[in-house]
Motif scaffolding. Sequence first.
Motif, PDB file in Angstrom:
ATOM      1  N   SER A  51       0.849  -1.188   0.000  1.00 47.68           N
ATOM      2  CA  SER A  51       0.000   0.000   0.000  1.00 47.68           C
ATOM      3  C   SER A  51       0.884   1.237   0.000  1.00 47.68           C
ATOM      4  O   SER A  51       1.899   1.271   0.695  1.00 47.68           O
ATOM      5  N   GLN A 105     -11.594  -1.069  -7.733  1.00 45.17           N
ATOM      6  CA  GLN A 105     -11.822  -1.963  -6.598  1.00 45.17           C
ATOM      7  C   GLN A 105     -13.181  -1.672  -5.977  1.00 45.17           C
ATOM      8  O   GLN A 105     -13.940  -2.571  -5.643  1.00 45.17           O
ATOM      9  N   GLU A 186      -7.248  -3.544  -8.486  1.00 47.02           N
ATOM     10  CA  GLU A 186      -7.670  -4.497  -7.441  1.00 47.02           C
ATOM     11  C   GLU A 186      -9.075  -5.047  -7.751  1.00 47.02           C
ATOM     12  O   GLU A 186      -9.978  -4.933  -6.904  1.00 47.02           O
ATOM     13  N   THR A 188     -10.484  -7.879  -7.734  1.00 48.41           N
ATOM     14  CA  THR A 188     -11.076  -8.985  -6.969  1.00 48.41           C
ATOM     15  C   THR A 188     -10.926  -8.804  -5.460  1.00 48.41           C
ATOM     16  O   THR A 188     -11.338  -9.668  -4.704  1.00 48.41           O
ATOM     17  N   THR A 189     -10.325  -7.676  -5.062  1.00 53.24           N
ATOM     18  CA  THR A 189     -10.138  -7.467  -3.621  1.00 53.24           C
ATOM     19  C   THR A 189     -11.493  -7.319  -2.940  1.00 53.24           C
ATOM     20  O   THR A 189     -12.372  -6.630  -3.456  1.00 53.24           O
ATOM     21  N   GLN A 196     -14.008 -14.651  -6.550  1.00 49.91           N
ATOM     22  CA  GLN A 196     -12.738 -14.175  -7.096  1.00 49.91           C
ATOM     23  C   GLN A 196     -12.318 -15.040  -8.297  1.00 49.91           C
ATOM     24  O   GLN A 196     -11.919 -14.535  -9.335  1.00 49.91           O
ATOM     25  N   SER A 218      -2.674  -5.090  -8.297  1.00 47.99           N
ATOM     26  CA  SER A 218      -3.214  -5.885  -7.196  1.00 47.99           C
ATOM     27  C   SER A 218      -2.139  -6.144  -6.165  1.00 47.99           C
ATOM     28  O   SER A 218      -0.964  -6.250  -6.507  1.00 47.99           O
ATOM     29  N   HIS A 219      -2.552  -6.236  -4.909  1.00 46.79           N
ATOM     30  CA  HIS A 219      -1.575  -6.667  -3.920  1.00 46.79           C
ATOM     31  C   HIS A 219      -1.686  -8.171  -3.702  1.00 46.79           C
ATOM     32  O   HIS A 219      -0.919  -8.759  -2.959  1.00 46.79           O
ATOM     33  N   ASP A 220      -2.648  -8.795  -4.426  1.00 42.29           N
ATOM     34  CA  ASP A 220      -2.819 -10.243  -4.340  1.00 42.29           C
ATOM     35  C   ASP A 220      -1.936 -10.915  -5.391  1.00 42.29           C
ATOM     36  O   ASP A 220      -2.211 -10.870  -6.593  1.00 42.29           O
TER      37      ASP A 220
END
Lengths: 265, 239
Positions: A51, A105, A186, A188-189, A196, A218-220
């Motif tokens: 972030s 998102q 993002e 799918t966050t 997802q 994305s952070h995923d």
Amino acid sequence: MTLTLDAPRIVTTRPLVTLRDVTKTYGDVQAVTRVSAEVFPGEVLGIVGESGSGKSTLLRMMNLEDTPDSGSYTLDLPDVQGNLFELGRFARRMLCATKIGIVYQNPHLGLLMKHSSSGNVAERLLIAGERRFSVLRDKARAALAASEFPLERLDAPPIELSGGMQQRVQLAKAIALEPALLLLDEPTTGLDVSVQALVLDTLKRLQQDRNITMVIVSHDLGVIRTLADRVMVMRRGEVVEAGLVDQIFQDPQHPYTQQLVHAKL
Amino acid sequence: MSVILHVQGLTKGFTMHHLGSQMAAFSNISFDLNAGEFLLLKGQNGAGKSTMLRTLYRSYLAQAGQVLFHSDHGVIDLLRAADVDVTHLRRTEIGFVTQFLVARPRVSAEDLVAEPLRMAGHSAPQALDKARYWLKAFGVKDSLWRAYPTTFSGGEQQKVNLARALILPRKLLLLDEPTASLDAHARVALVARLHELKQSGTAMIGVFHHPDDVEHLIDRVIDLTPDAPNMEDRADVAV
């Protein structure tokens, strides 16, 4: 650091997207620092980072919602010339309505929550100049079907839909005009795991069937690994590493990327 | 015979920042590979066999050397080529067969196998026909073709993996223990397919836990065990 600007290239032709030395500050905060990148036609570029790394800021600038302090942005498309950051407000709006799609998102940013789902998609077509009702209806329906939205719920406003369904409406709106570039922030966050997987599968199909060029933030890491061809790793506004998706995950070079990849469950 | 790959001084090691240390994998490896040739990589565990394959495929970044690949577009150094070119070559000319299937949620076995063909421009029905042909050849029951491989056993997943990896003929094929976890029937089908590809000119570099499986395909061997004798000094290697 650049993505591929300096590497010899013999196979692929020109990049669709070229960002050069893009820098953005908010007061004392350096949000994005001298970022350069290329995205090639049909390619999916993933941007990862913690972030505040500047990844969403960069995406918003690619959607021309924000203007950097310096740097250039070009799209290799007919009738699109020059540095897009220098375009006026109207030209930006038209370009975004017709050539660039975005999925946020937070669906509240992308949708009119109390209008019908089909109306949300049709609104996009209206901005681009379409006025014939039958065309609006058919195109909205087709885009929603391509996003695997249940067509019996065309009239339902997004506020009455689940998070996964709201993302599908956003996606339908984004692809309604067959954009050259699809930006995903993002996407799918906040969705549960099964939903997802459905959204990821839809995105993968769209990319393969329509060859849409995508940039996904994305952070995923699982999402990035599933969708992206190449990955750019950002930290504190800078690109610390970029490479093929398997290289970034299997042989990360930068200490931060190693930390990020090894932290994945 | 035409050269497909010219490898010169290939060196790979890993920097582990969290330990503040370096780990060498292999250094200064050189060889040429011709069309239709099969090169076996051998060596003890940890000798760097799989690392070598991944370095050639660019999943790992080499520290030094050159890997000149004779592509349809001209000669390209895979170590320095733009990522986007490597992606393109992987879709069209260079294949990598691993021990594990990377299944995606909600994608059926037949769709997964057909994908490389669709990406290469074949029509969807044509790609699906071929996918079914290869699933059958590797012994995947037709009742499973439309199921999701995430639910399959390890052996069944590997059959899907092989069908997907070998459906499209390539100029260069990298094989990382593809026979692991296969039953006898699938092993026979795999060796037959490799033989067919070799005959049609595909150059291959492979790591096999049981090299006997592919004994009759092997043209040359490189031993990556540290201090192993050079290839040309070995009696068991046909150069």
